[in-house]
Every structure is written in C-alpha cells, then in structure tokens.
Design an enzyme around this catalytic site. Structure first.
Site, mmCIF file in Angstrom:
data_model
loop_
_atom_site.group_PDB
_atom_site.id
_atom_site.type_symbol
_atom_site.label_atom_id
_atom_site.label_comp_id
_atom_site.label_asym_id
_atom_site.label_seq_id
_atom_site.Cartn_x
_atom_site.Cartn_y
_atom_site.Cartn_z
ATOM 1 N N ARG A 323 -1.056 -7.137 8.065
ATOM 2 C CA ARG A 323 0.073 -8.057 7.873
ATOM 3 C C ARG A 323 0.486 -8.230 6.411
ATOM 4 O O ARG A 323 1.675 -8.188 6.105
ATOM 5 C CB ARG A 323 -0.220 -9.416 8.521
ATOM 6 C CG ARG A 323 -0.435 -9.324 10.045
ATOM 7 C CD ARG A 323 -0.510 -10.700 10.701
ATOM 8 N NE ARG A 323 0.770 -11.365 10.616
ATOM 9 C CZ ARG A 323 1.080 -12.301 9.747
ATOM 10 N NH1 ARG A 323 0.184 -12.742 8.890
ATOM 11 N NH2 ARG A 323 2.285 -12.801 9.715
ATOM 12 N N CYS A 354 -7.110 3.872 0.279
ATOM 13 C CA CYS A 354 -6.564 4.645 -0.830
ATOM 14 C C CYS A 354 -5.049 4.467 -0.942
ATOM 15 O O CYS A 354 -4.297 5.426 -0.812
ATOM 16 C CB CYS A 354 -6.929 6.109 -0.606
ATOM 17 S SG CYS A 354 -6.358 7.185 -1.888
#
Ligand SMILES: *Cc1c(COP(=O)(O)O)cnc(C)c1O
Length: 430
Positions: A323, A354
């Site tokens: 979210r 990453c």
C-alpha cells in the site's frame, strides 16, 4: 498516538488483545502478520447493528479481497456475514468457510466463461458488468439448466474523494454500467430466458473518509430502483457497496463511523424505496472497515544506516505490504519492544526489496532504533497480506490469529521451495 481498544502498551511492549507482540515475533519469527479475530467480529457487529437498527432488512457482505484468509471468512460467516467475492477463488473460499450461497454476490468486471459456469453451478447471484457478460451468463445458465440471479453494477458517475487508483464510481473507471444506460440493460436482462434480475449494485471506491459521496450514491441507486420497478424488475436487494475509510493517521484523520454512515444513508434509502413502493434488502460490502485495524505487520530491524536520511532497514517490504508503494499510503509504525520510550530520532523504514520505492514509512519520529528491534506496522489487515507477492524470490510470511487468550497460526510461512516448486525445467535445459 491514539490506539484502538485492542492495542495497548504494557511493560514497554506493544500488545494486541492479551498477547505481547514482541513475544509473538520471537516465537514465530519475522516478518509476521498478527490478526485479532475479536476485533474483526466487533467491527462487523458494529456495522451490522448500525444499519439493522435503522432498517432491519440490512445485510453486510464482507469484501473478501481485503483479507482472503479462510479463517477470517469463517469468523465472519459464523456471525452471519455474507461476502462480496471477486474471483472463483474467493467464491470457493467463502463457500468453504461455511457462508450461505444466498449471501454471496459474485462481482467483477472481467469474468471468464469458467467463472460464469461456476456461479451458475452454485446458484450464486452475479453482479453483471456489461451486456456482453449478460448474454454469456444467459447462455451459461441455459447450459447449466438453471436460472441465473443477477444484478447489474451501476456506475453512478460521482466525484469520489480518494486515491484515483481506488475511485471506482467515477465516469472514467472500468467498472459498471453508466446510470443513464442502466434501464436499457435491465430491459435486455428481462428479455433473456435464463436470467432473472433480482438486485442492483454499486461500489463507488475505497478509503472514503467523507460520508457525502455515499449519500449521493444512495440517491442515484434509489432513483434507479424506482425506474427499474416501473419496468417490471422485482428487486430483492439494493447493494450500496463498501468503501468506508479508516483513520490511518490515528491522530488527525477523520474517522467516520458505521453509525454516521447509517444515519446519513439509510434515511435516503428508506425514503427512496418507500416512494418506489418496494421493500428490498439493503446490502453493503465493507472490506477495509472490517479488517484493516485488526492486523499488525511485525518486521525485524536488520540494520540502521545514517545517510542523507536515517534508514531503518527491516525484513518486510512492499512484497508484504504494497500500500505505501502503490497508493502512497500512510501506516502508523511503533517500535514494539520500545513502545514506551520517548521518540527522539527521525527514520524512514525501508524494506529489503531491490527498488527505491520500497519504503514502508517515511520520516517518522521514533525512539532510537537498533538492529534486532521489532517494528509494528499498524492497520495492515486490509489489502496487506492479500496483496503480498514473492517478488525478489522472497517467500510470503506466516500469519498468526489471536482470539482472547488463544493464538494459532492461520497461515504457514512459505519457503523458497514453495516458490520453486511450480517451476519446471524446459527439456532443452535438462
Ligand atoms: C473492494 C470492493 C469492496 C470493498 O471496498 P472497501 O473499501 O474495502 O470497503 C466492496 N465491493 C466491491 C465490488 C469491491 O470491489
């Protein structure tokens, strides 16, 4: 910070119900979702009561996508909740949780032939999203030797004050049939031999903190209901959807209550159906309101880095709670093992993924943090685990359910093996 009644600070630790969250993190490892079943039940009962007090024929259908763990559906089903299901998987989950097929509504703007056949086979009411789908469902019902009960999803074309990605009842969204085209859609349904229109449905969006749009939607829906009655549709239900928001900023967001929602919406509903001379059931489909504040995501601090900003690097990222990355959402964070310590430093909580966007919380004032601390991300119960992924080859985490003095896993932690087990080696690589 204001805490909901099921969260407290005891002995410097954050506690959910009767359970120390630091101890749960030690016992089950991190990352870990912890959900309080009693809080979900309390939220549901409050919502149901708020409506039924003003209009007894009210029914709450839990929007299963908010948290699709079958234990959550089972808890709600026991209390008499129905469900808004948006996929064959959610449909099967709701049935396996013991919910009554008559209390389910199969929603969705892109249902496959298999989805329609499944709904027909189980006798589930379908919220139809296009005329193309109507005719496909008519054919599927004929093939299954049944009559399909349907509603159409109406797009009331309002201004919805929420994040654009979760505003659905707006002209530009992919959902529903425009309110000025809805009458001809129902005429077409009445002309189908294997389809029976029994309801009308809308859902205007999510995380809405202002009651007014719900009132506007109800006005559109009862006007449509009156017109539908006029052309011979016998409405068993009017479904006003979900979308009531929760105060993610505990101390500053408005916190509209189910009672406020009911007091504003139900009179409009009752006046409208009275004018139409009908008495259909009132259905609503809250997801977030029922489950969001029931869960915390626990994540362990791997390292602290003092750079252009102070970063707290934790073991959960947008793989487990997307979210903040997807909707710029705010979640309160608490250092669960230092919950009574004074906040002195500003940190950003960064996940292990990453990607630069993998920040769970930016620039928060917290007690001095060190490796090994446990960070609790609050209000993670809606669209939290439900949206989790295995990105970066990270297994999804475990989920613990608590109720009163009891606690148990409701989902096992995945392993790398769980991720690779569906991969197959093409013959030329063997
Ligand atoms: C997502 C959804 C809901 C629930 O929305 P919340 O904001 O979680 O209350 C209800 N109905 C439909 C059709 C939905 O897609």
């Amino acid at each position: 910070m204001n805490l909901p009644p099921h969260l407290s600070v005891q002995g410097g630790h954050l506690v959910i119900g009767r359970h120390d969250l630091v101890a749960l993190a030690q016992e089950h490892g991190t990352p870990l979702y912890v959900t309080d079943e009693q809080r979900i039940c309390d939220n549901y009962t409050r919502y149901q009561k708020a409506l039924a007090t003003l209009y007894p024929k009210s029914k709450v259908l839990y929007a299963a996508k908010a948290n699709g763990n079958v234990s959550v559906l089972r808890a709600l089903g026991k209390l008499g909740a129905g469900a808004d299901v948006f996929s064959p998987g959610e449909l099967e989950l709701a049935l396996s949780a013991g919910m009554n097929p008559a209390d389910l509504l199969f929603n969705g703007s892109s249902k496959s032939p298999g989805d329609l056949a499944l709904a027909v086979a189980h006798g589930i009411t379908v919220s139809v999203d296009s005329l193309d789908e109507l005719h496909q469902l008519d054919a599927a019902a004929k093939a299954g030797g049944k009559k399909a009960r349907i509603s159409f999803r109406v797009n009331p074309a309002l201004h919805i004050p929420t994040h654009p990605k979760i505003a659905t009842g707006v002209t530009s969204s992919k959902f529903g049939i425009a309110h000025d085209k809805i009458l001809s859609a129902y005429r077409e349904a009445l002309a189908c031999s294997n389809v029976v229109p029994v309801g009308v449905h809308c859902h205007i969006g999510s995380q809405i903190l202002d009651i007014e749009p719900f009132v506007k939607a109800a006005e559109v829906m009862v006007r449509v209901a009156k017109e539908l009655t006029g052309i011979g549709v016998v409405l068993e239900f009017i479904d006003l959807g979900g979308g009531l928001g929760i105060p993610y900023h505990h101390d500053t967001d408005p916190a509209p209550t189910p009672e406020e929602y009911a007091r504003a919406v139900v009179p409009v509903f009752v006046e409208g159906i009275t004018a139409a001379g009908i008495s259909p059931a009132l259905w609503v489909e809250p997801g977030r309101y029922l489950v969001a504040d029931s869960s915390v995501l626990l994540t362990r601090v791997n390292s602290v880095k003092f750079a252009h900003k102070n970063f707290v690097n934790v073991d959960a990222g947008f793989n487990l709670l997307i979210r903040p990355t997807m909707y710029d959402s705010y979640h309160e964070v608490i250092v669960a093992n230092k919950a009574a310590s004074p906040a002195t430093e500003t940190y950003s909580i960064a996940g292990p993924i990453c990607e630069t966007g993998d920040i769970l919380a930016a620039d928060r004032l917290l007690p001095a943090v060190e490796a090994g601390d446990i960070i609790a991300v609050l209000d993670a119960g809606a669209y939290g685990f439900a949206m989790a992924s295995q990105y970066n080859c990270r297994p999804r985490c475990a989920e613990v359910l608590i109720k009163g003095k009891d606690k148990a896993l409701m989902r096992n932690r995945e392993t790398t093996e769980d991720i690779t087990s569906t991969m197959v080696t093409p013959p030329w690589q063997q």
